[in-house]
Design an enzyme around this catalytic site. Structure first.
Site, PDB file in Angstrom:
ATOM      1  CE  LYS A   4      -4.486  -1.220   0.361  1.00 36.11           C
ATOM      2  NZ  LYS A   4      -5.577  -0.655  -0.455  1.00 36.11           N
ATOM      3  CB  SER A  19      -1.248  -7.898  -0.709  1.00 32.43           C
ATOM      4  OG  SER A  19      -2.054  -8.643   0.190  1.00 32.43           O
TER       5      SER A  19
END
Length: 404
Positions: A51, A300
């Site tokens: 992110k 992720s």
């Protein structure tokens, strides 16, 4: 539009900011699936997740006036840390609204990067509602966690690195929540090589993107229920949805119990802590209908609190038969407990807990209950131990448990 020039600009901005998460070849997953599996470990990224890419790039494109108003966002945790980190680097005030179910490690890390944290609601959508309200009321600049092509462009820079490390990549597996990561990666991957296959992976209990693709438009689920908190999104992003429609080849849905298995595999085979959302592509490896392909699952993130880690380990060991509990009724006389222990030991079971209850029956002479928790090598070994106990005359019954 997410163009090749946009992706190049994002890569330039992020140079020197993000960590170099080179692909890691996995002999274990390659052998198990018949493909050549190369892990993209974004769990090792700055702030512990991919992110940072989108948040940092998005904030770099804001005007001085937008930054001066202060930033606000909603996040299940990883985007929050990305925004907080990037805002701190830019000297900008940031407020983050997070669901009350957000793991403590993500909350504390976000605070450590200097952001003000507000906890609201059970899922991301609840937190997003409050963040939108505060943005309007206070004049904050809203940095959306996924529904923004600029932010998605930053996320998509992952594809550059995948092709740099493995030009012959055939399949990229990418987690999907709101769709920011998947849209960015899929769009750039297709620009670099239209022949590459990009497959999204969602939890069965929060498959909002799959439902939207099937409907042909963005839909909202009535509820989401999954241990993959990072992708527990009821409504995908409408601004990035067209990119998903155009560039994503397929979606695989994963049950939560598969994530538990994937967690143990990553810990034991690669010594990595990967959060549940990041484990979706690992679980999806078993759903691929192909052999001999170069496959890259994107991990992720890895921001997981110790309590969640403990819970996953315990559930995983129980599910694989490596820890189990059985109960037997014994005559209340000396030596019976030792006999049971010897039967277990003869078959290489390792007892880790005993509970000898003399008061399970009103009449103690009719029998006492012995509960034994032990380690085994797996489901086959567990069956051998239970069979041996029954052949010795004990009515041994497995006791359902999720704790070690």
């Amino acid at each position: 539009m997410m163009t090749l020039e946009d992706f190049k600009a994002a890569r330039s901005v992020l140079s020197g900011v993000i960590a170099d998460t080179r692909l890691v070849y996995s002999p274990a997953f390659s052998k198990a699936t018949g493909n050549q599996v190369y892990i993209k470990p974004e769990n090792m990224q700055v702030t512990g997740a991919y992110k940072i890419r989108g948040a940092y790039y998005k904030i770099s494109t804001l005007s001085p006036e937008e930054k001066e108003r202060g930033l606000i966002t909603a996040s299940a945790g990883n985007h929050a840390q990305g925004v907080a980190y990037a805002a701190q680097a830019a000297g900008v005030k940031a407020t983050v609204v997070m669901p009350t179910t957000t793991p403590l490690v993500k909350v504390n890390n976000t605070k450590d990067y200097g952001a003000q944290v507000i906890l609201r609601g059970a899922v991301f959508d609840d937190a997003a509602d409050l963040a939108s309200q505060l943005a309007q009321a206070e004049g904050y600049t809203y940095v959306h966690p996924f529904n923004d092509p600029v932010l998605a462009t930053g996320q998509g820079t992952i594809a550059y690195e995948i092709f740099s490390d493995l030009p012959e990549v055939d399949i990229i597996l990418v987690p999907i929540g709101g769709g920011g990561l998947a849209s960015g990666v899929a769009t750039l991957a297709k620009l670099l090589n239209p022949g590459v296959k990009v497959i999204g992976v969602e939890p069965t209990g929060a498959a909002s993107m799959k439902a939207s693709l099937e409907a042909g438009h963005v839909v909202t689920l009535d509820k989401v229920e999954t241990i993959a908190d990072g992708v527990a999104v009821k409504t995908p992003g409408d601004k990035i949805f067209p990119y998903i429609q155009q560039n994503l080849d397929d979606i695989i849905t994963i049950d939560d119990n598969e994530l538990v298995d994937a967690f143990l595999d990553m810990m034991e085979k690669h010594k990595m802590i990967v959060e549940n959302a990041g484990l979706l592509p690992i679980a999806a490896l078993n759903h691929l209908d192909c052999k001999g392909k170069n496959v890259v699952p994107i991990l992720s993130g890895g921001n997981m609190d110790v309590i969640t880690v403990s819970s996953l380990v315990q559930h995983g060991l129980v599910g694989r038969g490596r820890v189990f509990t059985f109960s037997v009724q014994l005559p209340d006389r000396p030596g019976e407990l030792v006999r049971v222990a010897e039967l277990v030991a003869e078959r290489n079971g390792n007892i880790i807990r005993l509970d000898h209850n003399q008061f399970v029956n009103i009449n103690r002479q009719s029998g006492v209950e012995l509960r034994v928790t032990l380690e085994a090598f797996g489901l086959v070994h567990k069956k051998e131990i239970m069979t041996a106990l029954r052949e010795a005359g004990y009515d041994a019954r497995e006791v359902m448990t999720t704790s070690v």
